[in-house]
Structure formats: C-alpha cells, structure tokens
Motif scaffolding. Structure first.
Motif, PDB file in Angstrom:
ATOM      1  N   ALA A   1       0.808  -1.218   0.000  1.00 60.64           N
ATOM      2  CA  ALA A   1       0.000   0.000   0.000  1.00 60.64           C
ATOM      3  C   ALA A   1       0.845   1.273   0.000  1.00 60.64           C
ATOM      4  CB  ALA A   1      -0.934   0.008   1.209  1.00 60.64           C
ATOM      5  N   THR A   2       2.151   1.152   0.179  1.00 59.89           N
ATOM      6  CA  THR A   2       2.973   2.358   0.242  1.00 59.89           C
ATOM      7  C   THR A   2       3.292   2.877  -1.152  1.00 59.89           C
ATOM      8  OG1 THR A   2       5.020   3.327   1.099  1.00 59.89           O
ATOM      9  CG2 THR A   2       5.149   1.071   0.289  1.00 59.89           C
ATOM     10  N   HIS A   3       3.349   4.208  -1.263  1.00 60.37           N
ATOM     11  CA  HIS A   3       3.789   4.866  -2.489  1.00 60.37           C
ATOM     12  C   HIS A   3       5.124   5.566  -2.274  1.00 60.37           C
ATOM     13  CE1 HIS A   3       0.377   4.613  -5.414  1.00 60.37           C
ATOM     14  NE2 HIS A   3      -0.259   4.241  -4.315  1.00 60.37           N
ATOM     15  N   ASP A   4       5.754   5.297  -1.157  1.00 64.84           N
ATOM     16  CA  ASP A   4       7.054   5.895  -0.874  1.00 64.84           C
ATOM     17  C   ASP A   4       8.092   5.262  -1.794  1.00 64.84           C
ATOM     18  OD1 ASP A   4       9.482   6.751   0.139  1.00 64.84           O
ATOM     19  OD2 ASP A   4       8.831   6.625   2.228  1.00 64.84           O
ATOM     20  N   PRO A   5       8.709   6.042  -2.687  1.00 63.27           N
ATOM     21  CA  PRO A   5       9.678   5.460  -3.623  1.00 63.27           C
ATOM     22  C   PRO A   5      10.860   4.807  -2.921  1.00 63.27           C
ATOM     23  CG  PRO A   5       9.779   7.858  -3.657  1.00 63.27           C
ATOM     24  CD  PRO A   5       8.560   7.494  -2.878  1.00 63.27           C
ATOM     25  N   GLU A   6      11.145   5.224  -1.680  1.00 66.60           N
ATOM     26  CA  GLU A   6      12.253   4.631  -0.940  1.00 66.60           C
ATOM     27  C   GLU A   6      11.934   3.215  -0.459  1.00 66.60           C
ATOM     28  OE1 GLU A   6      15.196   5.940  -0.453  1.00 66.60           O
ATOM     29  OE2 GLU A   6      14.799   7.920  -1.329  1.00 66.60           O
ATOM     30  N   LEU A   7      10.639   2.845  -0.476  1.00 61.38           N
ATOM     31  CA  LEU A   7      10.231   1.554   0.079  1.00 61.38           C
ATOM     32  C   LEU A   7       9.588   0.642  -0.950  1.00 61.38           C
ATOM     33  CD1 LEU A   7       8.586   2.809   3.416  1.00 61.38           C
ATOM     34  CD2 LEU A   7      10.985   2.206   3.007  1.00 61.38           C
ATOM     35  N   ARG A   8       9.634   1.010  -2.215  1.00 63.35           N
ATOM     36  CA  ARG A   8       8.913   0.254  -3.239  1.00 63.35           C
ATOM     37  C   ARG A   8       9.711  -0.901  -3.827  1.00 63.35           C
ATOM     38  NH1 ARG A   8       3.509   0.895  -4.267  1.00 63.35           N
ATOM     39  NH2 ARG A   8       3.720   1.133  -6.516  1.00 63.35           N
ATOM     40  N   GLY A   9      11.006  -0.927  -3.613  1.00 64.39           N
ATOM     41  CA  GLY A   9      11.830  -1.956  -4.226  1.00 64.39           C
ATOM     42  C   GLY A   9      11.562  -3.344  -3.664  1.00 64.39           C
ATOM     43  N   LYS A  10      11.502  -4.339  -4.517  1.00 66.46           N
ATOM     44  CA  LYS A  10      11.250  -5.711  -4.076  1.00 66.46           C
ATOM     45  C   LYS A  10      12.404  -6.269  -3.251  1.00 66.46           C
ATOM     46  CE  LYS A  10       8.246  -6.887  -7.988  1.00 66.46           C
ATOM     47  NZ  LYS A  10       8.030  -7.799  -9.145  1.00 66.46           N
TER      48      LYS A  10
END
Length: 304
Positions: free
Chosen positions: A234-243
C-alpha cells in the motif's frame, strides 16, 4: 569536537556512484567515519525517526560501533520535550500504539497535557482543525505516503492525489516544482498558504504545529491480535517500493513514519484511519472524538 544532529539519519555506509571501486568492495561504516573524525563526537538522535532502509542510526548501533573501535562512550537520555505540552506519557503511548520496539498498545488516558481525539471522516478532521485555526492555533494535516505524489497538472495547479471516499486534497508542492499561490515544499509547514495541502513525513519531519491531523493510510492496518500490521503493497514511498528491500526495514520505516507524524502536535492530535476495522479498533484506545466539545483550552508551553 564534532556534533552530529539528526544522527538517526546515519547510513550504513557513505558509498555512492562516485565512490572508487576499491572502496565499494569493503565500505567503511558511515558512523565510524564520523566517530574517528574528532576526539569527541556527539550524536543527537531519536531512535524512532529513521525513515529510509539505509538509515541505521540508533543509540544501540552507535554504542556498538564505538565499542568495535575500542572507544569509551557515554549515553545520555534526554527525557523532556516541547511537543505534546511536555507529555512524556503521550510519547510513550504513541510508541506503544505503533508497536515500535515491540511495545504493547495501551488505551489513551487523558493526562491534562496533550489532547488526543478521533475523527470518523477526513472532513470531520478538517472542519475541527479549521475551528482551532479560527482560535489562533497553527494546524496542518499530514498523512502516510499511501497515494501518488504528482507534479502540477497542465494548468500549473496541484493535483488532488489524496482521495478518500469523495474527499480529496493535494499533497504539498513537490520538491523542485513551483505552483502559483502555494508555498514551496520547504515552506509548507510555516507558510499560511500551506493549509489545505497534505504533508507527508518528509515535509513534516522537524516541524511542529499546535494541532495536527494524522491520516493513517492503508499501509498500517489493525490486525485481530491487537496491534498494527504493515502492508508494504500500500505504500507509495519510492524509498520503500523496491522488491529487494527487507520486510524488517519496511516495518521499521513505516512505523517510524507514523511515529513522526503523530508527534508533530504541541497541544493536540486528531487521528483518522482509512481502514474501517482500524478506525473501530482505535475507538478502544482513543475515547474522545471530534464530535465531543473540547475541554477548556490549555496554556501553550512556549520555548525559551
């Protein structure tokens, strides 16, 4: 002496694309670089304000690095604060509510200092904060990073990205963008024109308001066993989107982000959760709602 403020932002290492290859293979901890740069290094930090996966600055980590270098250390706990009317109980309640550091949630009990209330809709929250603003209080609404953050549209206007059941508001101006009639990202928290825009943790961190409204997005939902669960999808934070980012880092960063948002208020905080089950669960931890009349306003503690 070297004084390092915001030391919770210390990264695992300092390498970037300009770092020589030989240093990339065995990077030196960034904390070690700072510790050895002076005879007396001083670190000021909050264990629960690191927001990116690569940030590792905690008191425990810095003590470990000092010991690894064979150096003596002194750990000083700064127990007081200006936010929340100086309520240490409120800070402890937030930490427990979010399950930061494996703490167990507990109901909020008014302590005569900080005011904590719930809203059933984001419009209720906004109306309540407008009333406080008419009384002379500074107010802002902040939210978890659970919606896209668009650049201005073709007409140069902010896009209402934060949408909840027909209620929609824009994020503050994106860094690097300019919108007529709206403050730049660095001034959203202090410019009166920032009211009506939603701030995320990256623009709200280090600032404070008399009253803050906090929207808990779908990245943090209440689970049946009595605590919050982090939904990384559910996050859209680009810092946390990486698999490739570890779930443990996602958990830490999301919970820390809400810790930052919930502790921006000097006099009071209003909470709204997007998830209905989470709203229902929070009613067992926060009894007061914005529908109830406020008690007599408390005197604001001013910095000296």
């Amino acid at each position: 002496m070297v004084i390092c403020d915001e030391a919770h932002r210390i990264r695992r290492h300092s390498i970037d694309r300009y770092t020589p290859r030989e240093e990339r293979e065995d990077p030196r901890p960034q904390a070690d670089e700072i510790i050895t740069a002076a005879r007396v290094p001083v670190f000021l930090l909050d264990d629960w304000q690191s927001l990116r996966p690569g940030e590792v600055g905690t008191a425990e980590y810095l003590v470990h690095r000092a010991q690894a270098l064979g150096l003596k250390h002194t750990l000083i706990d700064l127990g007081g604060m200006f936010r929340a009317q100086g309520s240490a109980y409120f800070r402890d309640w937030v930490v427990r509510l979010l399950g930061v550091g494996n703490h167990t949630p507990q109901p909020w009990v008014p302590d005569g200092r900080m005011q904590v209330q719930l809203a059933d809709t984001p419009q209720e929250m906004e109306d309540f904060l407008k009333e406080r603003a008419l009384e002379g209080a500074s107010t802002r609404i902040v939210a978890g990073f659970c919606w896209p953050w668009s650049k201005p549209d073709g007409n140069g206007e902010l896009v209402p990205d934060v949408t909840i059941d027909g209620w929609h508001r824009p994020w503050n101006v994106k860094p690097g963008s300019a919108v007529q009639g709206a403050p730049a990202a660095d001034f959203w928290a202090t410019d009166p024109r920032g009211v009506g825009q939603i701030g995320c943790v990256y623009t709200a961190q280090t600032f404070e308001f008399d009253w803050v409204g906090v929207i808990i997005g779908p990245d943090l939902v209440w689970q049946g066993d009595g605590g919050f669960r982090v939904d990384r999808s559910a996050t859209h934070d680009p810092e946390l989107r990486g698999k490739s980012i570890d779930q443990a880092d996602i958990e830490r960063c999301v919970r820390n982000a809400y810790h930052v948002l919930l502790t921006r208020g000097v006099m009071g905080v209003v909470i709204y959760a997007v998830d209905k089950d989470t709203r229902d669960a929070l009613r067992g931890h926060v009894v007061e709602t914005v529908k109830h009349p406020l008690p007599k306003p408390m005197r604001k503690i001013k910095k000296t």
